[in-house]
Design an enzyme around this catalytic site. Structure first.
Site, PDB file in Angstrom:
ATOM      1  N   LYS A  59       8.000 -15.369 -17.425  1.00  0.00           N
ATOM      2  CA  LYS A  59       7.260 -16.363 -18.351  1.00  0.00           C
ATOM      3  C   LYS A  59       8.374 -17.526 -18.015  1.00  0.00           C
ATOM      4  O   LYS A  59       8.270 -18.666 -18.759  1.00  0.00           O
ATOM      5  CB  LYS A  59       7.081 -15.830 -19.595  1.00  0.00           C
ATOM      6  CG  LYS A  59       6.014 -14.834 -19.484  1.00  0.00           C
ATOM      7  CD  LYS A  59       4.754 -15.081 -19.262  1.00  0.00           C
ATOM      8  CE  LYS A  59       4.075 -16.211 -19.809  1.00  0.00           C
ATOM      9  NZ  LYS A  59       2.638 -16.492 -19.157  1.00  0.00           N
ATOM     10  N   LYS A  75       6.708 -13.703  -4.319  1.00  0.00           N
ATOM     11  CA  LYS A  75       7.131 -14.064  -5.829  1.00  0.00           C
ATOM     12  C   LYS A  75       7.942 -12.827  -6.307  1.00  0.00           C
ATOM     13  O   LYS A  75       7.892 -11.785  -5.943  1.00  0.00           O
ATOM     14  CB  LYS A  75       5.778 -14.238  -6.590  1.00  0.00           C
ATOM     15  CG  LYS A  75       5.245 -15.651  -6.370  1.00  0.00           C
ATOM     16  CD  LYS A  75       4.016 -15.783  -7.298  1.00  0.00           C
ATOM     17  CE  LYS A  75       3.054 -14.583  -7.561  1.00  0.00           C
ATOM     18  NZ  LYS A  75       1.973 -14.795  -8.620  1.00  0.00           N
ATOM     19  N   THR A  76       8.863 -13.408  -7.074  1.00  0.00           N
ATOM     20  CA  THR A  76       9.988 -12.328  -7.591  1.00  0.00           C
ATOM     21  C   THR A  76      10.515 -12.822  -9.079  1.00  0.00           C
ATOM     22  O   THR A  76      10.528 -14.150  -9.312  1.00  0.00           O
ATOM     23  CB  THR A  76      10.902 -11.776  -6.838  1.00  0.00           C
ATOM     24  OG1 THR A  76      11.650 -10.557  -7.426  1.00  0.00           O
ATOM     25  CG2 THR A  76      11.910 -12.977  -6.507  1.00  0.00           C
ATOM     26  N   HIS A  77      10.680 -11.622  -9.893  1.00  0.00           N
ATOM     27  CA  HIS A  77      11.489 -12.084 -11.076  1.00  0.00           C
ATOM     28  C   HIS A  77      12.956 -11.466 -10.895  1.00  0.00           C
ATOM     29  O   HIS A  77      13.824 -11.404 -11.742  1.00  0.00           O
ATOM     30  CB  HIS A  77      10.790 -11.316 -12.330  1.00  0.00           C
ATOM     31  CG  HIS A  77       9.422 -12.109 -12.609  1.00  0.00           C
ATOM     32  ND1 HIS A  77       9.396 -13.472 -12.570  1.00  0.00           N
ATOM     33  CD2 HIS A  77       8.162 -11.319 -13.067  1.00  0.00           C
ATOM     34  CE1 HIS A  77       7.961 -13.870 -12.986  1.00  0.00           C
ATOM     35  NE2 HIS A  77       7.539 -12.407 -13.279  1.00  0.00           N
ATOM     36  N   SER A 107       7.562 -17.776 -25.018  1.00  0.00           N
ATOM     37  CA  SER A 107       6.455 -17.260 -24.096  1.00  0.00           C
ATOM     38  C   SER A 107       6.568 -15.786 -23.666  1.00  0.00           C
ATOM     39  O   SER A 107       5.611 -15.185 -23.526  1.00  0.00           O
ATOM     40  CB  SER A 107       6.561 -18.160 -22.757  1.00  0.00           C
ATOM     41  OG  SER A 107       5.749 -17.894 -22.012  1.00  0.00           O
ATOM     42  N   TYR A 162      11.396 -26.321 -15.243  1.00  0.00           N
ATOM     43  CA  TYR A 162      10.134 -26.426 -15.451  1.00  0.00           C
ATOM     44  C   TYR A 162       9.660 -27.591 -16.158  1.00  0.00           C
ATOM     45  O   TYR A 162       8.430 -28.563 -16.166  1.00  0.00           O
ATOM     46  CB  TYR A 162       9.702 -25.195 -16.492  1.00  0.00           C
ATOM     47  CG  TYR A 162       8.501 -24.991 -17.307  1.00  0.00           C
ATOM     48  CD1 TYR A 162       7.522 -24.369 -16.314  1.00  0.00           C
ATOM     49  CD2 TYR A 162       8.312 -25.565 -18.529  1.00  0.00           C
ATOM     50  CE1 TYR A 162       6.055 -24.330 -16.917  1.00  0.00           C
ATOM     51  CE2 TYR A 162       6.901 -25.588 -19.053  1.00  0.00           C
ATOM     52  CZ  TYR A 162       5.915 -25.139 -18.507  1.00  0.00           C
ATOM     53  OH  TYR A 162       4.680 -24.702 -18.820  1.00  0.00           O
ATOM     54  N   SER A 197      -2.167 -28.673 -12.529  1.00  0.00           N
ATOM     55  CA  SER A 197      -2.129 -28.669 -13.868  1.00  0.00           C
ATOM     56  C   SER A 197      -2.073 -27.468 -14.778  1.00  0.00           C
ATOM     57  O   SER A 197      -2.902 -26.497 -14.316  1.00  0.00           O
ATOM     58  CB  SER A 197      -2.988 -29.687 -14.416  1.00  0.00           C
ATOM     59  OG  SER A 197      -4.221 -29.356 -14.439  1.00  0.00           O
ATOM     60  N   MET A 201      -5.157 -24.427 -14.221  1.00  0.00           N
ATOM     61  CA  MET A 201      -4.772 -22.994 -13.782  1.00  0.00           C
ATOM     62  C   MET A 201      -5.093 -21.996 -14.904  1.00  0.00           C
ATOM     63  O   MET A 201      -5.445 -21.108 -14.678  1.00  0.00           O
ATOM     64  CB  MET A 201      -3.068 -23.207 -13.486  1.00  0.00           C
ATOM     65  CG  MET A 201      -2.765 -23.843 -12.469  1.00  0.00           C
ATOM     66  SD  MET A 201      -1.254 -23.710 -12.118  1.00  0.00           S
ATOM     67  CE  MET A 201      -0.804 -22.239 -11.635  1.00  0.00           C
ATOM     68  N   ARG A 226      -0.648 -19.446 -21.998  1.00  0.00           N
ATOM     69  CA  ARG A 226      -0.707 -19.583 -23.502  1.00  0.00           C
ATOM     70  C   ARG A 226      -0.983 -21.074 -24.025  1.00  0.00           C
ATOM     71  O   ARG A 226      -1.808 -21.649 -24.076  1.00  0.00           O
ATOM     72  CB  ARG A 226       0.374 -18.787 -24.074  1.00  0.00           C
ATOM     73  CG  ARG A 226       0.118 -18.753 -25.892  1.00  0.00           C
ATOM     74  CD  ARG A 226       1.333 -17.940 -26.426  1.00  0.00           C
ATOM     75  NE  ARG A 226       2.320 -18.582 -26.148  1.00  0.00           N
ATOM     76  CZ  ARG A 226       3.134 -19.318 -26.841  1.00  0.00           C
ATOM     77  NH1 ARG A 226       2.294 -19.846 -28.272  1.00  0.00           N
ATOM     78  NH2 ARG A 226       4.230 -19.878 -26.722  1.00  0.00           N
ATOM     79  N   LYS A 227       0.156 -21.877 -23.740  1.00  0.00           N
ATOM     80  CA  LYS A 227       0.291 -22.992 -24.070  1.00  0.00           C
ATOM     81  C   LYS A 227       1.022 -24.127 -22.836  1.00  0.00           C
ATOM     82  O   LYS A 227       0.700 -25.381 -22.588  1.00  0.00           O
ATOM     83  CB  LYS A 227       1.227 -23.508 -25.244  1.00  0.00           C
ATOM     84  CG  LYS A 227       0.480 -22.958 -26.471  1.00  0.00           C
ATOM     85  CD  LYS A 227       1.390 -23.336 -27.666  1.00  0.00           C
ATOM     86  CE  LYS A 227       0.508 -23.062 -29.190  1.00  0.00           C
ATOM     87  NZ  LYS A 227       1.564 -23.338 -30.156  1.00  0.00           N
ATOM     88  N   GLY A 228       2.077 -23.518 -22.182  1.00  0.00           N
ATOM     89  CA  GLY A 228       2.710 -24.316 -20.995  1.00  0.00           C
ATOM     90  C   GLY A 228       3.318 -25.368 -21.625  1.00  0.00           C
ATOM     91  O   GLY A 228       3.694 -26.372 -20.933  1.00  0.00           O
TER      92      GLY A 228
END
Length: 264
Positions: A59, A75-77, A107, A162, A197, A201, A226-228
């Protein structure tokens, strides 16, 4: 290979009753049990030189990826130290996206509430403490963001904030284009800005995980997207919590040279 983002697909195909999986330590990092149990294939994943790895703290199928034609976007965390060594040996390009800690923990808290395979998040005040202690899935936010930042000098890592993407998405997309050594006409760049945007998305089934059963992702609790926003943390931290968090943050981030914005 990077952590199996599509492990929920495997869960869907299982006949087992869904439940919140515990965390298991892998080289000292707490990971979700399904990931920890298949760590061998992940650790030994063979990257290709033209692979692009996109890494984030949250997140922010090993076998399936092995058969995907090049170039692959993965993709990875995973924190830096758990990324399969073949990515670094092949000098793969990595885009790392980092978000300020306060918005990140908010988040992540809502995500853990709606994701029924994640450990039970518990009350907000205890969750914040777990975040500070690095006891959530994927480990410490501080270690995660700082290690990738420090390794920029040694590897092909583009570090993206971000908050910068929210402020000027076209500028940050151009940075990515330069990093990947690609050129796009202005109209294509404009279309990318529009299609990536948050609102677009959020309405896109390919991005909002609306196809995942509510037994796994219960979006009546909280939407996946949720909100971003930048600065939403102000709606959740008490004054006292913010003061304690800030003091801890200053201790952990001192001397790293890494600076985040918590509002725009």
């Amino acid at each position: 290979m990077a952590a199996p983002e599509n492990y929920t697909k495997a869960l869907q195909e299982s006949q087992d009753v869904f439940h919140r999986f515990p965390l298991q330590l892998v080289h000292g990092i707490p990971l979700m049990e399904p990931i920890a149990q298949q760590w061998g294939p992940i650790e030994n994943f063979q990257a290709r030189p033209d692979d692009l790895l996109i890494s984030t703290y949250p997140k922010a199928g090993v076998q399936q990826l092995a058969n995907v034609p090049s170039p692959r976007v993965i993709k990875t965390h995973l924190p830096f130290q758990l990324v399969p060594k073949s990515f670094w040996e092949n000098r793969c390009k990595v885009i790392y996206v980092a978000r300020n800690a306060k918005d990140n923990v908010v988040s992540y808290y809502f995500f853990d509430q709606m994701n029924k395979t994640q450990p039970e998040p518990g009350p907000w005040e205890l969750y914040v403490q777990k975040f500070m202690d690095g006891k959530l899935a994927w480990g410490s936010w501080y270690d995660h963001v700082c290690r990738y930042w420090a390794e920029r000098a040694n590897h092909c890592i583009l570090y993206v904030f971000y908050e910068d993407m929210k402020e000027d998405p076209a500028r940050e997309i151009r940075r990515v284009m330069d990093f990947l050594e690609v050129e796009l006409p202005p109209q294509v760049l404009e279309k990318i800005v529009q299609q990536t945007s948050f609102q677009i998305m959020k309405e896109n089934p390919m991005a909002n995980y609306s196809s995942v059963p509510s037994t796994i992702l219960d979006q009546t609790v909280s939407p996946f997207m949720r909100k971003g926003q930048v600065g939403d943390w102000k709606n959740h931290f008490t004054v006292a919590q913010s003061k304690v968090f800030d003091a801890h943050y200053q201790r952990r981030m001192q001397g790293t040279g890494l600076h985040f914005r918590t509002q725009l």
